[in-house]
Every structure is written in C-alpha cells, then in structure tokens.
Design an enzyme around this catalytic site. Structure first.
Site, PDB file in Angstrom:
ATOM      1  N   LEU A 181       0.814  -1.211   0.000  1.00 42.01           N
ATOM      2  CA  LEU A 181       0.000   0.000   0.000  1.00 42.01           C
ATOM      3  C   LEU A 181       0.852   1.267   0.000  1.00 42.01           C
ATOM      4  O   LEU A 181       0.321   2.367  -0.147  1.00 42.01           O
ATOM      5  CB  LEU A 181      -0.933   0.023   1.213  1.00 42.01           C
ATOM      6  CG  LEU A 181      -2.139  -0.910   1.158  1.00 42.01           C
ATOM      7  CD1 LEU A 181      -2.981  -0.772   2.423  1.00 42.01           C
ATOM      8  CD2 LEU A 181      -2.996  -0.627  -0.062  1.00 42.01           C
ATOM      9  N   ILE A 185       1.244 -13.187  11.588  1.00 38.30           N
ATOM     10  CA  ILE A 185       1.821 -13.693  12.843  1.00 38.30           C
ATOM     11  C   ILE A 185       3.254 -13.201  13.021  1.00 38.30           C
ATOM     12  O   ILE A 185       3.709 -12.958  14.145  1.00 38.30           O
ATOM     13  CB  ILE A 185       1.735 -15.246  12.879  1.00 38.30           C
ATOM     14  CG1 ILE A 185       2.072 -15.757  14.291  1.00 38.30           C
ATOM     15  CG2 ILE A 185       2.638 -15.878  11.819  1.00 38.30           C
ATOM     16  CD1 ILE A 185       1.758 -17.221  14.485  1.00 38.30           C
ATOM     17  N   GLN A 239     -12.343  -0.451   8.269  1.00 38.80           N
ATOM     18  CA  GLN A 239     -12.935  -0.691   9.590  1.00 38.80           C
ATOM     19  C   GLN A 239     -12.395  -1.986  10.204  1.00 38.80           C
ATOM     20  O   GLN A 239     -12.043  -2.030  11.388  1.00 38.80           O
ATOM     21  CB  GLN A 239     -14.459  -0.771   9.480  1.00 38.80           C
ATOM     22  CG  GLN A 239     -15.128   0.531   9.058  1.00 38.80           C
ATOM     23  CD  GLN A 239     -16.622   0.358   8.878  1.00 38.80           C
ATOM     24  OE1 GLN A 239     -17.278  -0.320   9.669  1.00 38.80           O
ATOM     25  NE2 GLN A 239     -17.176   0.957   7.828  1.00 38.80           N
ATOM     26  N   LYS A 249     -17.725   8.988   8.107  1.00 39.62           N
ATOM     27  CA  LYS A 249     -18.108   7.599   8.407  1.00 39.62           C
ATOM     28  C   LYS A 249     -16.914   6.806   8.938  1.00 39.62           C
ATOM     29  O   LYS A 249     -17.017   6.083   9.937  1.00 39.62           O
ATOM     30  CB  LYS A 249     -18.658   6.939   7.141  1.00 39.62           C
ATOM     31  CG  LYS A 249     -19.091   5.491   7.337  1.00 39.62           C
ATOM     32  CD  LYS A 249     -19.628   4.906   6.039  1.00 39.62           C
ATOM     33  CE  LYS A 249     -20.018   3.449   6.232  1.00 39.62           C
ATOM     34  NZ  LYS A 249     -20.519   2.852   4.963  1.00 39.62           N
ATOM     35  N   LYS A 305      -4.187   9.454  -2.076  1.00 35.28           N
ATOM     36  CA  LYS A 305      -4.646   9.207  -3.442  1.00 35.28           C
ATOM     37  C   LYS A 305      -3.497   8.769  -4.348  1.00 35.28           C
ATOM     38  O   LYS A 305      -2.362   9.198  -4.184  1.00 35.28           O
ATOM     39  CB  LYS A 305      -5.282  10.486  -3.989  1.00 35.28           C
ATOM     40  CG  LYS A 305      -5.854  10.377  -5.388  1.00 35.28           C
ATOM     41  CD  LYS A 305      -6.431  11.716  -5.816  1.00 35.28           C
ATOM     42  CE  LYS A 305      -6.853  11.677  -7.280  1.00 35.28           C
ATOM     43  NZ  LYS A 305      -5.690  11.510  -8.180  1.00 35.28           N
ATOM     44  N   ASP A 306      -3.819   7.892  -5.304  1.00 35.71           N
ATOM     45  CA  ASP A 306      -2.835   7.501  -6.315  1.00 35.71           C
ATOM     46  C   ASP A 306      -2.353   8.737  -7.074  1.00 35.71           C
ATOM     47  O   ASP A 306      -3.152   9.641  -7.361  1.00 35.71           O
ATOM     48  CB  ASP A 306      -3.455   6.524  -7.314  1.00 35.71           C
ATOM     49  CG  ASP A 306      -3.872   5.203  -6.670  1.00 35.71           C
ATOM     50  OD1 ASP A 306      -3.482   4.965  -5.522  1.00 35.71           O
ATOM     51  OD2 ASP A 306      -4.602   4.437  -7.329  1.00 35.71           O
ATOM     52  N   CYS A 346      28.109  -2.136 -12.228  1.00 35.04           N
ATOM     53  CA  CYS A 346      28.487  -3.367 -11.515  1.00 35.04           C
ATOM     54  C   CYS A 346      28.644  -4.513 -12.523  1.00 35.04           C
ATOM     55  O   CYS A 346      29.608  -4.545 -13.269  1.00 35.04           O
ATOM     56  CB  CYS A 346      27.469  -3.683 -10.420  1.00 35.04           C
ATOM     57  SG  CYS A 346      28.088  -4.872  -9.191  1.00 35.04           S
ATOM     58  N   LEU A 347      27.684  -5.437 -12.580  1.00 31.46           N
ATOM     59  CA  LEU A 347      27.762  -6.511 -13.569  1.00 31.46           C
ATOM     60  C   LEU A 347      27.815  -5.937 -14.978  1.00 31.46           C
ATOM     61  O   LEU A 347      28.479  -6.482 -15.863  1.00 31.46           O
ATOM     62  CB  LEU A 347      26.552  -7.447 -13.421  1.00 31.46           C
ATOM     63  CG  LEU A 347      26.429  -8.557 -14.464  1.00 31.46           C
ATOM     64  CD1 LEU A 347      27.607  -9.510 -14.391  1.00 31.46           C
ATOM     65  CD2 LEU A 347      25.123  -9.326 -14.280  1.00 31.46           C
ATOM     66  N   MET A 395      29.327  -3.257 -15.961  1.00 35.33           N
ATOM     67  CA  MET A 395      30.716  -2.882 -16.236  1.00 35.33           C
ATOM     68  C   MET A 395      31.542  -4.135 -16.529  1.00 35.33           C
ATOM     69  O   MET A 395      32.364  -4.163 -17.470  1.00 35.33           O
ATOM     70  CB  MET A 395      31.293  -2.132 -15.035  1.00 35.33           C
ATOM     71  CG  MET A 395      32.773  -1.793 -15.137  1.00 35.33           C
ATOM     72  SD  MET A 395      33.785  -2.990 -14.222  1.00 35.33           S
ATOM     73  CE  MET A 395      35.221  -2.012 -13.857  1.00 35.33           C
ATOM     74  N   HIS A 434      27.680   1.348  -7.435  1.00 35.66           N
ATOM     75  CA  HIS A 434      26.257   1.599  -7.698  1.00 35.66           C
ATOM     76  C   HIS A 434      25.946   3.079  -7.467  1.00 35.66           C
ATOM     77  O   HIS A 434      25.519   3.468  -6.374  1.00 35.66           O
ATOM     78  CB  HIS A 434      25.386   0.738  -6.786  1.00 35.66           C
ATOM     79  CG  HIS A 434      25.371  -0.710  -7.147  1.00 35.66           C
ATOM     80  ND1 HIS A 434      24.430  -1.253  -7.995  1.00 35.66           N
ATOM     81  CD2 HIS A 434      26.199  -1.729  -6.788  1.00 35.66           C
ATOM     82  CE1 HIS A 434      24.668  -2.548  -8.144  1.00 35.66           C
ATOM     83  NE2 HIS A 434      25.734  -2.865  -7.428  1.00 35.66           N
ATOM     84  N   GLU A 472      23.493   4.787  -8.380  1.00 38.49           N
ATOM     85  CA  GLU A 472      22.064   5.063  -8.165  1.00 38.49           C
ATOM     86  C   GLU A 472      21.710   5.217  -6.690  1.00 38.49           C
ATOM     87  O   GLU A 472      20.723   5.895  -6.351  1.00 38.49           O
ATOM     88  CB  GLU A 472      21.203   3.957  -8.794  1.00 38.49           C
ATOM     89  CG  GLU A 472      21.294   2.583  -8.154  1.00 38.49           C
ATOM     90  CD  GLU A 472      22.370   1.681  -8.746  1.00 38.49           C
ATOM     91  OE1 GLU A 472      22.224   0.455  -8.673  1.00 38.49           O
ATOM     92  OE2 GLU A 472      23.365   2.229  -9.273  1.00 38.49           O
TER      93      GLU A 472
END
Length: 566
Positions: free
Chosen positions: A16, A148, A192, A223, A239-240, A380-381, A383, A506, A508
């Site tokens: 979510l 659980i 709810q 509500k 909201k999306d 990484c890979l 390269m 990396h 990123e």
C-alpha cells in the site's frame, strides 16, 4: 528535548506504500524545520535481504557503512536528509540472532528467554537507538496487521506508548479504501476491519492514511472517523499519483503534517515545500523526452531496480527531459533480429545482477551500443560485461569471461575478489559500502563529477583482472577510475565513442531528486545529444528522399502540356 515517535503500520493488503508514507512524513516534517530519522522493521527471519532473490524482495539497498537493507531505505534517503546506516533497518532474524547470542553468553543470568519481555525489549532498544539527536523518529513496521510474524513488533510499539510521556507517540495506519466498479462506490469496510484488528492487540491509531484512487468525500471521511474512533481531520486521503514525488504534496494538502504535530503536541515552523513543488512542476512539464533501454535480468519485477529507475528520473529532471524507461529482458536478445529491440533507444544501460542467466543478451546489448555509438552506461555486472565484450570483440581474446560464469575460461578478465577466495558463505561477504576512487583527468567520469576523488557505494563479489589491463588498454579501453592504492579498477571507458562508461559501484544509491547523481546527469545529457543528432540526420535526409520520390513520380506520370497564354 527527547525525541517523539511516529509508528507507521499497514492493513488490509501489502504494497500500500507504507515506505513512501513514512518517507513523505519525514519530508513534511523536515519542511517545517524538524530533524528526523527513520527505521524500517522487517518481520522475516533473514538477518538481512542480501541473500534474497530480487523477484521476492526487490532491490537490496546498500548504505555507506555496507549494510544490505530494504529498498524503503532508498525512499527515506531520497525524500529526507537523513543518512541511513545499518541500524536503520532491522529484521526479525537480526533481533533473534542478537537474543540467542546474549543467551549463549549468559547475559540473561539463567532466566527463561521469552518473546515478552526479551524480544520486545530488543525491538524497543532498536527504536531508541535511531532516536538520539533527532526531533522525531519515524518507524515503519513491515508486513500487514494480522500477520503472525509482525506480532512481536506491534506488541513492542504498543508498549512504547505506555512507557513514553503523553504526547510522545503517534500511530499512523495505512489502509485501503477500494472502489468497487460494479457498485460504483468506495467501500470503507476493509478499513474498519483493519482498525478493529489493530485495536485487538491494544493499538488505537491516531491517523488513518486511506489509499484510494480518488479523493474521499467529507461524508465518507466522517463515516470512517466514526467507526474507527479518530477525528475526521485525521482521516487522510492517500490518493494515487502520477509519480512518487507528488506524495508529500498530496498528503500535505490533506493536512497530514498538521495532524501529526497535533498528536505529538509539537511546535514547528511553517511548512515550506517550495523546492519540492518546483521539482514536481519540472517533472510534469519537461521540454522534451528521450528513451532509455535497460537490458537486465530481473526486469519482470521492476522493484529490483527501484533506485536505478529513480536515478534516471533524477537525471532527466537535471536536463529538463522526460526519461521513458523501457525494460528489455536480457534473454530476449538471444532471439533472431534482436537488434530491432534496441534500435529506437537514445541510450542503453546494463545494470547489476548475479548469475549466468541473461549474460549473452547483455553482451549483445553492449556490442550494439559500442558499434552503433549509442550512449552506454554499465553498472556493476554491466561494467564487468562491458570488459568481457571488449576483450572478445576488440582484443580478440576468444572465450574471455568471468570466473563467475565459466571457472575454466582461458581468459578470466573478471575474477573473484582476492580476499574472498576460499570464502563460501554468501551473506555479507561481498565488497560492500562506500569506497574511495581516484579519477583520470579528462575522462568522462571526471568531467561528470568535476573532481578527481569520489566516494561511492559497492556491492560485488568479482573484480576486473588487472593481468589483462595492458592488453585492453592497448586496444583502446581506458581505466578511468581506481582505488587510491591501485588495487581495484572502479571505472572503464571507451573514448572513441560519444559516451561509453562502466563503473563497478552503484551510483544510483546516492542520487537524489533535488541533487541528481553526476553520472546519471551526464548519461542523460549524452542520450539527449544522441537523439538530437539522429533527428538532425533524419531532417537532412528527408528533403532528398522527397525530391527523389517526386522525380520518380514525374518520370512515370509526366505533366500534361499547358497551352501558352493568348
């Protein structure tokens, strides 16, 4: 003043967006001048996600101190100024490992070790550890209420409210309000029931983030507030949105930060989201667009490359361009007419990964980029594959490979890290975390960074074999970055090319929407220039094509004679 705590839980279904919600809360509180830190609890029994399949867990996000963590920590760093470390991600496996170690040492003095108090005490200690020197600690509890596995974590945060002073703890529950098309209405019953389940274990949420595809009406909020025992203002529409960087603005517009400050009884300055709003405006209204092909092994589950995708978006923001990312399954390039899959891209990126599957497709993608002069970025890979491709197709080293894929290769241009030879355990045994590299002056990398020394995050088990350096360099491959002691090659480049760069680290992981990574900015800029050249060539070619077609048409159908005027 001691820190306040915000606990973010989730109900109804997974995925979510609890991580984005926690990161957005941090973003909004920082915009009010508060200092925050974040913690992610994962209820699985793995000590960390380092050995988990990307198809199950998604990306493994690496921090400066070498921790292999959940991808939500990437959201935390991209949305806030908090710097993540090992203590910012804690799994049930690590909690139990710590407890068992203490029991074996005799730390519990012969007591019976139980979930309550020993497990819950360890969880609370992890929470308090990240709360020092900040105003607010935001804690995300992974999983879904009712699982659980997450019960000990929920019990621990219930105890935290009892132990802290009044007004020191807020519970934010992320839930789902689905739209039922057949009925034509939003349904509140899942929310709810989720709150009911949370109350059964002793937690009353203070704020509800209701994930939905449209704004909740005042009547629907009233509500939900009535049945869930929260103020109507504390029912927030989550909201999306079109891109994740809109989430803090949407939640702020719903008053989420105001409600959190009310629950925590905290004074704070006005919320200044100017930079963030400007960022979203640039994302929505770019001046042009380009297409980047990612040739990878895990493209079926795009969360495997979450930070990579976001870093490309950041590079686009820096260059005022929309980056259209196209995912290319590496194994799909083993088919006939494989070039057709790559012809429309303005840049090709080959990301990290492990194992032999898809390697031949990655090599084909690199050959295409090198020979067609398409901007190329290998990470990484990626390269390592670039080195293998160059050794085979430019240097003539037939069968050149990595010892990861072929231990008996005659030319192991990539081989296992020297310090890991004889180490068979997989968990936590790679070269991890931030390491320094020195760049070659005038290289693509040095031009991008604007400096000669950098620090980047790593996650790899294999390295460039410097025994082949002389051969590769003699044929035009450039060593553009290495560790200060000269042990490891960090960056390779092919200079007879508009932009061809492979890095062992990396980048990123260090890219931020408000501070894009230099290499991604440079890669996107090179892709833009490549697109402009292609469009220019097409524009030049078009008139001549039209002229030829007109001449052919006139020859086949000569125009009728026109009588002279009288």
């Amino acid at each position: 003043m001691s820190a306040k705590y915000i606990f973010v839980t989730g109900g109804v279904v997974s995925s979510l967006g609890k991580g984005l919600a926690a990161a957005s809360i941090g973003c909004l509180l920082e915009a009010r001048g508060l200092k925050v830190n974040l913690l992610k609890f994962d209820p699985y029994l793995n000590v960390d996600p380092g050995t988990m399949s990307p198809f199950q867990h998604g990306e493994v996000y690496v921090t400066d101190d070498g921790a292999e963590t959940d991808l939500d920590l990437g959201h935390y760093e991209r949305f806030t100024h908090a710097r993540m470390r090992r203590e910012n991600n804690c799994t049930a496996g690590r909690i139990y490992e710590t407890i068992i170690s203490k029991e074996r040492r005799g730390d519990y003095l012969g007591k019976t070790v139980q979930v309550i108090p020993h497990v819950t005490d360890e969880i609370k200690a992890a929470v308090r550890k990240v709360a020092s020197e900040v105003d607010v600690a935001i804690v995300e509890v992974g999983g879904t209420v009712g699982d659980i596995e997450s019960l000990p974590f929920l019990e621990a945060i219930r105890q935290m409210r009892q132990e802290q002073a009044p007004g020191s703890v807020a519970f934010v529950h992320v839930t789902l309000v689905p739209f039922i098309g057949a009925a034509g209405e939003l349904k509140t019953k899942p929310t709810q029931h989720s709150v009911k389940e949370l109350r059964e274990i002793g937690i009353q949420p203070d704020i509800l983030l209701c994930r939905t595809d449209r704004y909740l009406s005042p009547e629907l909020k009233a509500k939900i507030a009535l049945f869930c025992s929260v103020p109507r203002e504390a029912v927030i529409t989550a909201k999306d949105v079109g891109n994740i960087y809109e989430v803090p603005i949407v939640l702020g517009g719903e008053g989420l930060d105001v409600q959190i400050l009310r629950c925590l009884d905290m004074p704070a300055g006005e919320c200044d989201m100017t930079e963030w709003k400007n960022l979203v405006s640039r994302l929505r209204h770019p001046s042009r667009e380009i297409s980047i092909g990612i040739v990878g092994k895990y493209v079926e589950y795009q969360d495997s490359y979450k930070s990579l995708h976001e870093a490309l978006v950041h590079g686009g923001i820096a260059n005022d361009v929309r980056v259209n990312v196209v995912w290319v399954e590496a194994e799909g390039l083993d088919a006939e007419r494989w070039e057709e899959q790559l012809e429309e891209f303005d840049g090709i990126l080959v990301p990290g990964g492990f194992g032999k599957r898809g390697i031949s497709g990655m090599l084909r993608g690199i050959t295409f980029a090198r020979t067609r002069k398409v901007p190329f970025f290998g990470i990484c890979l990626g390269m390592q594959c670039a080195v293998m491709e160059y050794a085979r197709n430019v240097c003539g080293l037939e069968g050149a490979n990595s010892s990861e894929f072929d231990p008996s290769t005659p030319h192991r241009v990539i081989y296992k890290l020297r310090e890991l030879r004889g180490v068979d355990e997989l968990g936590g045994t790679m070269r991890l975390g931030a390491w320094t590299a020195r760049l070659k002056e005038g290289s693509f990398a040095q031009q991008a960074y604007g400096q000669l020394e950098i620090s980047e995050r790593h996650r790899h088990r294999y390295e460039f074999n410097r025994e082949y350096e002389t051969t590769l360099v003699a044929h035009g491959l450039e060593i553009a970055g290495e560790t200060p002691d000269g042990t490891y090659v960090e960056i390779v480049e092919f200079r007879d090319h508009p932009w061809f760069l492979g890095c062992q680290f990396h980048p990123e992981f260090k890219s931020r929407p408000l501070n894009p990574h230099p290499l991604f900015k440079a890669f996107i800029r090179a892709a833009m220039e490549y697109r402009e050249r292609r469009e220019g060539e097409k524009a030049v070619a078009s008139p001549s094509v039209q002229t030829r077609e007109l001449a052919e048409d006139n020859a086949a159908n000569p125009p009728s004679a026109v009588p002279p005027e009288r």
